[in-house]
Design an enzyme around this catalytic site. Structure first.
Site, short mmCIF file in Angstrom:
data_model
loop_
_atom_site.label_atom_id
_atom_site.label_comp_id
_atom_site.label_asym_id
_atom_site.label_seq_id
_atom_site.Cartn_x
_atom_site.Cartn_y
_atom_site.Cartn_z
N GLY A 1 4.11 22.58 -7.97
CA GLY A 1 4.49 23.36 -6.80
C GLY A 1 5.99 23.46 -6.62
N HIS A 2 6.74 22.96 -7.62
CA HIS A 2 8.20 22.91 -7.49
C HIS A 2 8.86 23.91 -8.44
CE1 HIS A 2 8.20 19.15 -5.08
NE2 HIS A 2 7.09 18.92 -5.75
N ASP B 1 0.81 -1.22 0.00
CA ASP B 1 0.00 0.00 0.00
C ASP B 1 0.84 1.27 0.00
OD1 ASP B 1 -3.00 -0.93 0.54
OD2 ASP B 1 -1.65 -2.23 1.65
N ASP C 1 15.50 21.31 -3.07
CA ASP C 1 14.56 20.62 -3.95
C ASP C 1 15.10 20.67 -5.38
OD1 ASP C 1 12.32 19.76 -5.38
OD2 ASP C 1 11.07 21.47 -4.83
#
Length: 559
Positions: A371-372, A48, A198
């Protein structure tokens, strides 16, 4: 005597998208930045979720001080319900974050009945928090696809470490402040030893479009839709949900939210004032489904093709209250997480088969924006902070390598000072150098849940226990278009060797065969949905009959 060094140890989010977790330690103090989950890869059917292995934290639990959250997305907070019980010896564990990030975390922990293991510490941007004896932590607002996103600065006697979290420089964010460029520049002026940045969108040149661009696209599509509109996105994408509710209200539509995780997210965001639906707009699903179709807007889970999510169940005719109908407009306002592309494609195909008009990013690029940061914004972060060392994180290996070549080195960072990290390998910093220390124990822990409940009756399958686990392999060949089983199902097992075990496997195989014959006749099943249900039927049957939780591996071939 050697001087103490600042160490950073990635336990997830390196060479992958998701499962983000970074350990930062100095002398006797250890903190964790983020505690995320990851969707299982295509070859991990029957699992999962995937979470980081925190053996290193458990081995050093006396030095562990706090968890710091950059924001409230699943890949940054989703493993908290599984991590905190492993840290029960030092409960309550302080968790620092923005009010929204903490509210999402609290909701998850409450659902898992482990909220008492956490001490929630809401932060104020710009304020310093002393953690342990040697760390001063500050949270700096950044824009992302969720309000309350933060970069984190950790000041130590060796120097300052800045972790960007997920960020972009959006000058017109619909919710929350823009990235605090002034404070980032001040930190650069004061001196930044190392930047952890990021890197996942480094392949895109220029800048990432603003979230404001999505509103205009949603307005145009919803205004033109002749029937029901069903929009799916990540449950925690509060910006998208608020935009859609407001657009729907302008066009006279009532809104229902479907899917447990999205219902929880909307309620949390409403409690904090991030979602403010006009009076009478948000209604229960039972009321909305009685309205004329051109007055209906449904927000639902399932943007990643998850078998147990509401959208897949609607498309497969397995949802108790909704079915996809001809004339529906279905909007996928999300991009597939790496590893989910095939599952999402199958979901889109299945929606088209049902007669829906499906809108997704290949047709409407501005139905979702990332969003990056794109490449220019990644460079901008370096220019503001002017770090001595740079470490790209949050991305597959190509993203980390491209960040070094396309962003860091052109920004003037010496190549030797741009470090490509490895999971489990500590990066050890002094004031003037960096080295890689011997690796610590790390890896992936597989979350095996029973049915749709990811918090109760869950088995965490560690790498070193899989060899001795009971296993059932469910094999079958199907023709989904004709709705028939061509061969199987056949259950092959390990650890069920006695007579009772053989009877148990035979009874479960018969139960699975009955389910498949009944379900396939309905038609409309996607491959991913079928695989999930095979695992679910077998696991539930074994548990109900013998209270055992073997690992169930579905092997489904479609002809």
């Amino acid at each position: 005597m050697a001087r103490p060094r600042l160490r950073a140890i990635p336990l997830g989010g390196i060479g992958e998208v998701g499962k983000n977790m970074m350990i930062v330690e100095y002398r006797n103090d250890i903190v964790m930045i983020d505690s995320g989950t990851k969707f299982p890869e295509e070859e991990m059917r029957g699992i999962d979720l995937v979470i980081p292995d925190i053996s290193y934290i458990i081995e050093n639990i006396r030095r562990f001080r706090a968890i710091l959250l950059t924001h409230g997305h699943e890949d940054h907070i989703g493993s908290l319900p599984y991590i905190l019980p492993q840290l029960e010896r030092i409960k309550p564990v302080p968790i620092y974050g923005s009010p929204l990030a903490l509210a999402f975390a609290r909701s998850k922990l409450a659902e898992a009945n482990v909220e008492h293991l956490a001490d929630f510490v809401p932060i104020d941007a710009g304020q310093q928090y002393s953690i342990g004896t040697s760390m001063k932590v500050e949270f700096i607002p950044v824009t992302h696809s969720i309000p309350g996103a933060m970069a984190i600065s950790i000041d130590t006697p060796v120097g300052r470490l800045v972790h960007t979290g997920d960020f972009k420089f959006d000058p017109t964010p619909p919710l929350g402040p823009p990235t605090d460029e002034r404070r980032l520049k001040e930190l650069g002026d004061q001196g930044t030893l190392v930047l952890f940045s990021d890197a996942v969108r480094v392949e895109r040149p220029g800048r990432t479009p603003s979230e404001a661009d999505v509103s205009a696209t949603l307005d145009r599509i919803i205004a033109a839709a002749p029937g029901r509109v069903i929009l799916t996105s990540f449950a925690s994408n509060i910006l998208r949900l608020e935009q859609t509710i407001q657009v729907g209200a302008r066009h006279g539509r009532k809104v229902a939210v479907v899917g447990r995780s999205m219902e929880q997210s909307v309620q949390v965001a409403m409690d904090l004032g991030y979602i403010q639906p006009p009076r009478g707009t948000l209604l229960p699903i039972d009321q909305v489904t009685r309205l004329p179709k051109n007055q209906v807007l449904i927000l639902t889970t399932g943007s990643q093709g998850e078998a147990s999510a509401a959208l897949a169940r609607m498309a497969s005719g397995d949802h108790p209250k909704l079915r996809i109908q001809e004339g529906d407009t279905v909007i996928l306002s999300a991009t597939p997480v790496p590893g989910n592309e095939e599952t999402v494609s199958q979901t889109i195909d299945n929606l088209f088969r049902k007669g829906a008009n499906v809108i997704y990013s290949a047709l409407e690029p501005n139905i979702h924006v990332s969003g990056h940061s794109a490449r220019d914004e990644l460079r901008m972060m370096i220019d503001l902070l002017r770090p001595q060392f740079v470490v790209p994180i949050h991305g597959e290996y190509r993203h980390l390598s491209l960040y070094k070549d396309l962003v860091a080195i052109p920004a003037g960072i010496p190549p030797r000072n741009v470090i490509i990290p490895e999971s489990g390998v500590p990066l050890s910093f002094s004031r003037g150098d960096v080295r890689k220390d011997p690796p610590v124990k790390y890896g992936a822990v597989l979350v095996d849940a029973l049915g749709g409940d990811r918090y109760r009756n869950v088995v965490l399958r560690h790498h070193d226990t899989l060899a001795t686990a009971q296993v059932i392999i469910a094999t079958l060949i199907v023709d989904l278009e004709q709705g028939i089983v061509i061969a199987g199902p056949e259950l092959t097992s390990k650890g069920f060797d006695d007579e009772d075990g053989h009877k148990l496997i035979a009874a479960t195989e018969k139960e699975l065969h009955t389910y498949l014959e009944r379900q396939l006749k309905k038609g409309g099943l996607s491959y991913g949905y079928l695989v999930g249900k095979v695992k679910d039927v077998v696991a539930r049957s074994i548990f109900q009959k013998a209270k055992l939780r073997p690992m169930v591996v579905p092997v489904v071939m479609e002809l």
